[in-house]
Scaffold this motif. Structure first.
Motif, PDB file in Angstrom:
ATOM      1  N   LEU A  54      41.121 -12.742   1.028  1.00 20.37           N
ATOM      2  CA  LEU A  54      41.347 -12.501   2.339  1.00 20.37           C
ATOM      3  C   LEU A  54      42.276 -13.182   3.004  1.00 20.37           C
ATOM      4  O   LEU A  54      42.960 -12.858   3.995  1.00 20.37           O
ATOM      5  N   TRP A  55      42.342 -14.592   2.765  1.00 26.35           N
ATOM      6  CA  TRP A  55      43.338 -15.688   3.190  1.00 26.35           C
ATOM      7  C   TRP A  55      44.604 -15.064   2.830  1.00 26.35           C
ATOM      8  O   TRP A  55      45.564 -14.907   3.694  1.00 26.35           O
ATOM      9  N   GLN A  56      44.846 -14.478   1.397  1.00 26.25           N
ATOM     10  CA  GLN A  56      46.293 -14.133   1.320  1.00 26.25           C
ATOM     11  C   GLN A  56      46.461 -13.040   1.863  1.00 26.25           C
ATOM     12  O   GLN A  56      47.557 -12.565   2.373  1.00 26.25           O
ATOM     13  N   LYS A  57      45.582 -12.037   2.067  1.00 25.30           N
ATOM     14  CA  LYS A  57      45.898 -10.570   2.776  1.00 25.30           C
ATOM     15  C   LYS A  57      46.345 -11.057   4.235  1.00 25.30           C
ATOM     16  O   LYS A  57      47.277 -10.413   4.789  1.00 25.30           O
ATOM     17  N   SER A  58      45.516 -12.135   4.912  1.00 24.51           N
ATOM     18  CA  SER A  58      45.832 -12.109   6.257  1.00 24.51           C
ATOM     19  C   SER A  58      47.377 -12.648   6.702  1.00 24.51           C
ATOM     20  O   SER A  58      47.616 -12.642   7.609  1.00 24.51           O
ATOM     21  N   GLN A  59      47.907 -13.170   5.590  1.00 23.80           N
ATOM     22  CA  GLN A  59      49.309 -13.329   5.766  1.00 23.80           C
ATOM     23  C   GLN A  59      50.364 -12.500   6.058  1.00 23.80           C
ATOM     24  O   GLN A  59      51.445 -12.816   6.402  1.00 23.80           O
ATOM     25  N   PHE A  60      49.875 -11.353   5.823  1.00 18.24           N
ATOM     26  CA  PHE A  60      50.901 -10.043   5.654  1.00 18.24           C
ATOM     27  C   PHE A  60      50.907  -9.638   7.310  1.00 18.24           C
ATOM     28  O   PHE A  60      49.885  -9.760   8.025  1.00 18.24           O
ATOM     29  N   PRO A  61      51.906  -9.072   7.718  1.00 15.52           N
ATOM     30  CA  PRO A  61      51.766  -8.313   9.131  1.00 15.52           C
ATOM     31  C   PRO A  61      50.698  -7.612   9.302  1.00 15.52           C
ATOM     32  O   PRO A  61      50.528  -6.647   8.560  1.00 15.52           O
ATOM     33  N   GLN A  62      50.247  -7.541  10.541  1.00 21.85           N
ATOM     34  CA  GLN A  62      48.835  -6.812  10.893  1.00 21.85           C
ATOM     35  C   GLN A  62      49.214  -5.352  10.694  1.00 21.85           C
ATOM     36  O   GLN A  62      48.180  -4.497  10.240  1.00 21.85           O
TER      37      GLN A  62
ATOM     38  N   ALA B  49      55.976   9.406  -8.562  1.00 26.52           N
ATOM     39  CA  ALA B  49      54.985   8.425  -9.067  1.00 26.52           C
ATOM     40  C   ALA B  49      54.636   7.591  -7.866  1.00 26.52           C
ATOM     41  O   ALA B  49      55.381   6.912  -7.246  1.00 26.52           O
ATOM     42  N   PRO B  50      53.362   7.542  -7.370  1.00 31.55           N
ATOM     43  CA  PRO B  50      52.749   6.907  -6.351  1.00 31.55           C
ATOM     44  C   PRO B  50      52.779   5.283  -6.761  1.00 31.55           C
ATOM     45  O   PRO B  50      52.728   5.222  -8.005  1.00 31.55           O
ATOM     46  N   PHE B  51      53.014   4.370  -5.772  1.00 30.47           N
ATOM     47  CA  PHE B  51      53.114   3.076  -5.812  1.00 30.47           C
ATOM     48  C   PHE B  51      51.976   2.166  -5.359  1.00 30.47           C
ATOM     49  O   PHE B  51      51.931   2.239  -4.132  1.00 30.47           O
ATOM     50  N   LEU B  52      51.403   1.412  -6.240  1.00 27.15           N
ATOM     51  CA  LEU B  52      50.441   0.524  -6.093  1.00 27.15           C
ATOM     52  C   LEU B  52      51.093  -0.939  -6.084  1.00 27.15           C
ATOM     53  O   LEU B  52      51.107  -1.447  -7.276  1.00 27.15           O
ATOM     54  N   ALA B  53      50.956  -1.777  -5.138  1.00 27.42           N
ATOM     55  CA  ALA B  53      51.846  -2.898  -5.138  1.00 27.42           C
ATOM     56  C   ALA B  53      50.674  -3.975  -5.041  1.00 27.42           C
ATOM     57  O   ALA B  53      49.575  -3.866  -4.426  1.00 27.42           O
ATOM     58  N   TYR B  54      51.133  -5.147  -5.790  1.00 29.20           N
ATOM     59  CA  TYR B  54      50.369  -6.338  -5.858  1.00 29.20           C
ATOM     60  C   TYR B  54      50.648  -7.196  -4.862  1.00 29.20           C
ATOM     61  O   TYR B  54      52.021  -7.667  -4.890  1.00 29.20           O
ATOM     62  N   TYR B  55      50.283  -7.670  -3.585  1.00 28.29           N
ATOM     63  CA  TYR B  55      50.653  -8.448  -2.662  1.00 28.29           C
ATOM     64  C   TYR B  55      50.060  -9.757  -2.846  1.00 28.29           C
ATOM     65  O   TYR B  55      48.996 -10.017  -2.608  1.00 28.29           O
ATOM     66  N   GLU B  56      51.024 -10.590  -3.250  1.00 34.47           N
ATOM     67  CA  GLU B  56      50.419 -12.167  -3.352  1.00 34.47           C
ATOM     68  C   GLU B  56      50.729 -12.864  -2.293  1.00 34.47           C
ATOM     69  O   GLU B  56      49.759 -14.013  -1.878  1.00 34.47           O
ATOM     70  N   TRP B  57      51.741 -12.893  -1.690  1.00 37.44           N
ATOM     71  CA  TRP B  57      51.956 -13.935  -0.534  1.00 37.44           C
ATOM     72  C   TRP B  57      53.047 -13.189   0.431  1.00 37.44           C
ATOM     73  O   TRP B  57      54.302 -12.642  -0.222  1.00 37.44           O
TER      74      TRP B  57
END
Length: 417
Positions: A167-175, A113-121
């Motif tokens: 976009l702000w929350q996404k920008s906190q994740f490693p490039q 099963a592929p995994f789709l993750a919800y990345y909040e912070w």
């Protein structure tokens, strides 16, 4: 399609996806959670309740505790998934919130099963969330902050794709991982959260609004520093003195969701109400409200204040804009992504309760002249965050990940609208 959703709370950010997919009788949907919300069922969605695996009982350092908590969530869900597997349930895709650790071992129990993750912070030890209060952190504190990313980093490497709401929350994740994360908001039901034809005062239990000619509103899940509650409350004496017809509605639970805890179990409400003298007949703590009454508060608002650290953006902020509230918001990055000063709301200095008070008073005085900001606030949500726009994008990504299979690593990066 067989879909496994997992989130510590039910249904949280997956509510709209689960409701839509549950309407299709060809889908089999299970929602694994530690908080099943017995009063809330979604047609076509079965709940699978799991608990953390037991603690070892050994004394652990704070950093060990952070890791141990995540592993215990992961092994707790792993046990629940083994039972699902025995019952013949093999998901075509897993959709899970990344952060607490429950998703750590899903690829092991359901390898196909592929995994789709919800990345909040993502927790950056030197990032704006941590440096916002100006306090220098020790090396141990920084290490503890980074340890909170352990489970998230596992998910970033194992997921086929991900979703982040702003976009702000996404920008906190490693490039190096952002190409896997699509910016798609959870969505606002703009038909439900809409301006009322007439802004009548809300009918709330144990709240006397007699004599109110203006309503200042503040809503937060918890009354705490991350959402600017201390600054807001310290601003009230000046506001109430300058606006004698103004009443204040403070919606939220007297608890701490994100901020540091005070000594001796004291809450921030207890601390602030003990330090700041206000006219209590005009300041009303409603506690958490049912959706219908909460919506009435927003619809009746003369001015709505939303304050936040550089952190996760609240649904309440977007719901207030969707209701056409006149917003005074903190001049912080997550707010600026949505609110443009003088166009669809007004920005204020988070750190200065004196400035917040002056800005609220000025806005109350000029609210008739600022009606266009209300209209543009709602239009912003309709154009960019309406459920009819965001849900199809979420479902499209879900299908794309499901069709790609478990070994796929999809470049899902896209600009949010």
């Amino acid at each position: 399609m067989r879909i496994l959703f997992t989130h510590k709370n039910f249904p949280a950010q997956f509510r709209h996806m689960a409701e839509h997919l549950g309407k299709d009788p060809n889908n089999e949907i299970i929602f694994a959670t530690t908080n099943p919300r017995l009063e809330w069922d979604i047609p076509g969605v079965k709940k699978a309740v799991f608990t953390q695996s037991p603690a070892s009982g050994q004394a652990l350092s704070p950093m060990q505790q952070t890791h141990d908590e995540a592993v215990r969530y992961g092994t707790g869900l792993l046990a629940a998934c083994r039972n699902l597997k025995k019952q013949g349930f093999e998901p075509d895709i897993v959709v899970g919130h990344s952060g607490w650790g429950q998703t750590l071992f899903l690829r092991d129990i359901f390898p196909r099963a592929p995994f789709l993750a919800y990345y909040e912070w993502y927790y950056n030890a030197d990032g704006p969330e941590i440096t916002f209060d100006g306090r220098e952190r020790s090396d141990s504190e920084k290490a503890l902050i980074r340890m909170r990313n352990t489970a998230i980093l596992h998910d970033l490497t194992s997921c086929a794709g991900g979703i982040s709401p702003t976009l702000w929350q996404k920008s906190q994740f490693p490039q190096e991982f952002r190409h896997k994360i699509a910016q798609i908001h959870d969505g606002i039901n703009t038909n439900y959260f809409a301006p009322a034809p007439e802004m009548a005062l809300p009918d709330l239990p144990r709240v006397d609004l007699s004599g109110a000619t203006e309503l200042l509103t503040y809503c937060s899940r918890g009354l705490e520093p991350y959402r600017g509650f201390p600054q807001f409350y310290r601003a009230l004496p000046h506001i109430l003195r300058e606006r004698p017809g103004c009443h204040v509605l403070i919606v939220g639970e007297d608890r701490i969701c994100y901020s540091p805890r005070l000594p001796n179990g004291q809450t921030y409400k207890q601390k602030l109400t003990g330090e700041v003298q206000v006219d209590e007949s005009r300041v009303h703590f409603t506690g958490p409200l049912p959706y219908g009454q909460y919506k009435q508060v927003l619809q009746a608002s003369s001015v709505h204040v939303y304050l936040t650290w550089p952190f996760v953006l609240s649904w309440s902020f977007l719901e207030a804009m969707s209701c056409g509230c006149l917003i005074v918001g903190s001049d912080t990055a997550p707010v600026r992504e949505v609110l443009a000063h003088g166009y669809n709301g007004l920005l204020t200095d988070f750190h200065s309760h004196e400035q917040i008070a002056r800005d609220v008073v000025a806005t109350l005085k000029s609210r008739e002249k600022l009606k266009a900001l209300r209209t543009r606030a709602r239009q912003t949500i309709v154009d960019r965050y309406c459920l009819t726009r965001t849900l199809p994008r979420q479902l499209d990504l879900l299908r794309k990940v499901a069709e790609a299979g478990p070994r796929a690593r999809i470049n899902v990066e896209q600009k949010g609208k």
